[in-house]
Design an enzyme around this catalytic site. Structure first.
Site, PDB file in Angstrom:
ATOM      1  N   CYS A  81      28.957  69.638  52.384  1.00  0.00           N
ATOM      2  CA  CYS A  81      30.170  69.462  53.195  1.00  0.00           C
ATOM      3  C   CYS A  81      31.052  68.477  52.430  1.00  0.00           C
ATOM      4  O   CYS A  81      31.089  68.506  51.212  1.00  0.00           O
ATOM      5  CB  CYS A  81      29.826  68.991  54.610  1.00  0.00           C
ATOM      6  SG  CYS A  81      28.938  67.426  54.674  1.00  0.00           S
ATOM      7  N   ARG A  82      31.737  67.603  53.129  1.00  0.00           N
ATOM      8  CA  ARG A  82      32.587  66.654  52.428  1.00  0.00           C
ATOM      9  C   ARG A  82      31.792  65.418  52.007  1.00  0.00           C
ATOM     10  O   ARG A  82      31.919  64.930  50.895  1.00  0.00           O
ATOM     11  CB  ARG A  82      33.774  66.242  53.316  1.00  0.00           C
ATOM     12  CG  ARG A  82      34.794  65.366  52.584  1.00  0.00           C
ATOM     13  CD  ARG A  82      35.957  65.012  53.478  1.00  0.00           C
ATOM     14  NE  ARG A  82      35.549  64.247  54.646  1.00  0.00           N
ATOM     15  CZ  ARG A  82      35.354  62.931  54.643  1.00  0.00           C
ATOM     16  NH1 ARG A  82      35.520  62.224  53.556  1.00  0.00           N
ATOM     17  NH2 ARG A  82      34.979  62.316  55.760  1.00  0.00           N
TER      18      ARG A  82
END
Length: 118
Positions: A81-82
């Site tokens: 994800c981030r």
């Protein structure tokens, strides 16, 4: 739960897996984040639909995502994800569904972008 070392992929491991094409990389961020910047070869399956996506039949999965469905015993499944929070949740979901060798790239896209900028 598995010990953290076996569930986490480092930046250098990720680079190696990508260069050898031995990876099934799933980006669990939202589609707009994925479009704004992504890791090569990553396939976007937002966290909100991950569980239902992993439960699809291989044929159905291929139709929707245009790639081979991940197998329960595959050891090259990596979520990102981030910053590692959503991918950690993704890992929990995958493991509950029997993908026991799945891992996540804890550094996430933010580390990837940072390392790439060096």
């Amino acid at each position: 739960t598995a010990p953290p070392s076996t569930s986490v992929v480092t930046y250098s491991q990720l680079k190696t897996m990508l260069s050898s094409q031995n990876i099934q990389l799933f980006d669990v961020r939202n589609p707009d984040e994925h479009l704004a910047g992504r890791i090569p070869q990553a396939v976007n399956i937002p966290l909100g639909i991950l569980e239902e996506s992993l439960k699809l039949s291989p044929e159905h999965f291929r139709q929707i995502f245009e790639l081979k469905a991940p197998g329960k015993d595959d050891d090259n499944i990596v979520f990102h994800c981030r910053s590692g929070i959503r991918s950690s949740k993704a890992l929990d979901i995958a493991r509950q569904l029997g993908f026991n060798r799945a891992r996540h790239y804890k550094g996430g896209y933010s580390e990837w972008a940072e390392e790439g900028a060096k």
